[in-house]
Motif scaffolding. Structure first.
Motif, short mmCIF file in Angstrom:
data_model
loop_
_atom_site.label_atom_id
_atom_site.label_comp_id
_atom_site.label_asym_id
_atom_site.label_seq_id
_atom_site.Cartn_x
_atom_site.Cartn_y
_atom_site.Cartn_z
N SER A 1 10.29 -3.96 3.28
CA SER A 1 9.20 -2.90 2.97
C SER A 1 8.06 -2.49 2.15
O SER A 1 9.27 -3.60 1.20
CB SER A 1 8.74 -1.71 4.25
OG SER A 1 9.76 -1.43 5.40
N ARG A 2 7.24 -3.29 1.30
CA ARG A 2 6.94 -2.73 0.41
C ARG A 2 6.36 -1.00 -0.14
O ARG A 2 6.28 -0.61 0.56
CB ARG A 2 5.20 -2.92 0.39
CG ARG A 2 5.27 -5.16 0.48
CD ARG A 2 3.88 -5.16 0.40
NE ARG A 2 3.77 -7.13 0.62
CZ ARG A 2 3.87 -7.72 -0.48
NH1 ARG A 2 4.38 -7.42 -1.78
NH2 ARG A 2 4.20 -8.82 -0.04
N TYR A 3 7.06 -0.59 -1.54
CA TYR A 3 6.86 0.26 -2.05
C TYR A 3 6.79 0.47 -3.25
O TYR A 3 6.82 -1.04 -3.72
CB TYR A 3 8.14 0.67 -2.42
CG TYR A 3 9.04 0.72 -0.65
CD1 TYR A 3 9.08 2.18 -0.44
CD2 TYR A 3 10.42 0.25 -0.19
CE1 TYR A 3 10.14 2.26 1.09
CE2 TYR A 3 10.44 -0.20 1.16
CZ TYR A 3 10.31 1.38 1.87
OH TYR A 3 11.33 1.52 3.30
N ALA A 4 6.69 1.36 -3.84
CA ALA A 4 5.82 1.35 -5.64
C ALA A 4 6.96 1.11 -5.90
O ALA A 4 8.25 1.43 -5.97
CB ALA A 4 5.59 2.65 -5.87
N VAL A 5 7.20 0.95 -7.61
CA VAL A 5 8.16 0.32 -8.16
C VAL A 5 9.45 1.21 -8.48
O VAL A 5 10.37 1.20 -8.36
CB VAL A 5 7.70 -0.20 -9.63
CG1 VAL A 5 8.86 -0.21 -10.82
CG2 VAL A 5 7.05 -1.70 -9.89
N SER A 6 8.46 3.38 -8.58
CA SER A 6 9.43 3.99 -8.58
C SER A 6 10.07 4.32 -7.24
O SER A 6 11.65 5.69 -7.42
CB SER A 6 8.24 5.17 -9.45
OG SER A 6 7.43 5.46 -8.21
N GLU A 7 9.81 3.60 -5.96
CA GLU A 7 10.12 4.22 -5.14
C GLU A 7 11.91 3.24 -5.33
O GLU A 7 12.03 2.98 -4.02
CB GLU A 7 9.36 3.88 -3.74
CG GLU A 7 8.52 4.94 -4.08
CD GLU A 7 7.20 5.23 -2.99
OE1 GLU A 7 6.95 6.16 -2.07
OE2 GLU A 7 7.13 3.87 -2.60
#
Length: 303
Positions: free
Chosen positions: A11-17
């Protein structure tokens, strides 16, 4: 908004996640917080040798040398603050506890290795001793482990139960003592192991200085301890015959530390006992009183 694909769940996530390694040789590997939490928890379940090898740190899941699939990743371990920010509190605490457990295991292993090495050296030296020196060495070891007991150079009293022998601290005035480690009940006057309860024995102990009372001040506890050690030492030394003086010479530092100048005077010569300023002054009256309590010992002769 910059997005990263988790190498594990896809899955794709924001860098902060999530957390990203700092692989200097190729692209960095991103792990989302959920997968990273599971990964760190699994790291806590590794065998001790593997955890010690990586010093308890958390490395990239794809880092080489860690069962990785990406042999090019040589990222250093994640900083603790990074791990804390991207895992749950319970998992991070589990990691810290695992580190502490491993540190204790390693310390114990190192100490055991040093102990075994020292034992081998001592055993080899012991084998080279003649029968006379062996007997003296054995007597010294017995006295230091049973009578003049110390921990790291500090005099201590130990639980008399053979399979315990833990330090006894915190005398509260009652001479019917219960060991906080093994639960044995023993007498504070003579240190006899009385099973589970020492109250009846204490009331009738021949060394009770308070006429059968259970309670006495700590000064009497210290006094009775000194007398008990004197009795035990005299009994031990009387079994050594002509070797007693040599045994005393071997344990002289211990005798000085425990304030037993009278033992030095009896078996080492009064001049020797008084030669050290650190010794407690030899009191003939006290020594005679203590001597009367020792079984099977000839009377002292004072000049």
């Amino acid at each position: 908004l910059a997005l990263r694909r988790c190498w594990n769940c896809g899955s794709r996530y924001a860098v902060s996640e999530g957390v990203e390694c700092s692989n200097p040789n190729a692209h960095q590997h991103f792990t989302c917080n959920g997968c990273f939490d599971v990964y760190v928890k699994s790291q806590c379940s590794d065998d001790a040798r593997t955890i010690i090898k990586r010093s308890g740190r958390v490395v990239c899941p794809l880092c080489k040398g860690d069962g990785a699939t990406d042999a090019k990743c040589s990222s250093p371990a994640f900083a603790d603050i990074t791990v804390a920010m991207h895992t749950s509190q319970s998992v991070f605490e589990q990691l810290l506890q695992t580190r502490a457990d491993i540190a204790r295991m390693k310390m114990k292993s190192d100490l055991e290795e040093k102990h075994q090495k020292r034992l081998r050296v001592e055993l080899e030296a012991y084998r080279k001793l003649g029968s006379k020196r062996r007997r003296i060495r054995e007597a010294k070891a017995y006295i230091e482990s049973i009578i003049l007991t110390q921990i790291e150079g500090v005099p201590v009293d130990l639980c008399p139960r053979i399979n315990c022998r833990r330090p006894f601290l915190g005398f509260d005035g009652c001479f019917a003592v219960t060991c906080s480690h093994c639960g044995s009940g023993f007498c504070g006057w003579c240190f006899k192991d009385c099973g589970e309860d020492a109250h009846d024995h204490v009331r009738n102990c021949p060394y009770n200085l308070k006429n059968g009372n259970l309670f006495a001040p700590i000064e009497m506890f210290d006094q009775s301890n000194h007398r008990r050690r004197t009795r035990d030492l005299r009994r031990m030394l009387n079994t050594m015959g002509s070797l007693a003086k040599e045994v005393v010479a071997e344990i002289t530092p211990d005798l000085k530390k425990f304030g037993m100048a009278h033992i030095l005077a009896e078996w080492g010569g009064e001049a020797e006992a008084s030669s050290s300023s650190s010794l407690v002054k030899f009191d003939r009256e006290i020594a005679a009183e203590l001597h009367d309590e020792a079984d099977g010992v000839e009377d002292l002769v004072f000049n």
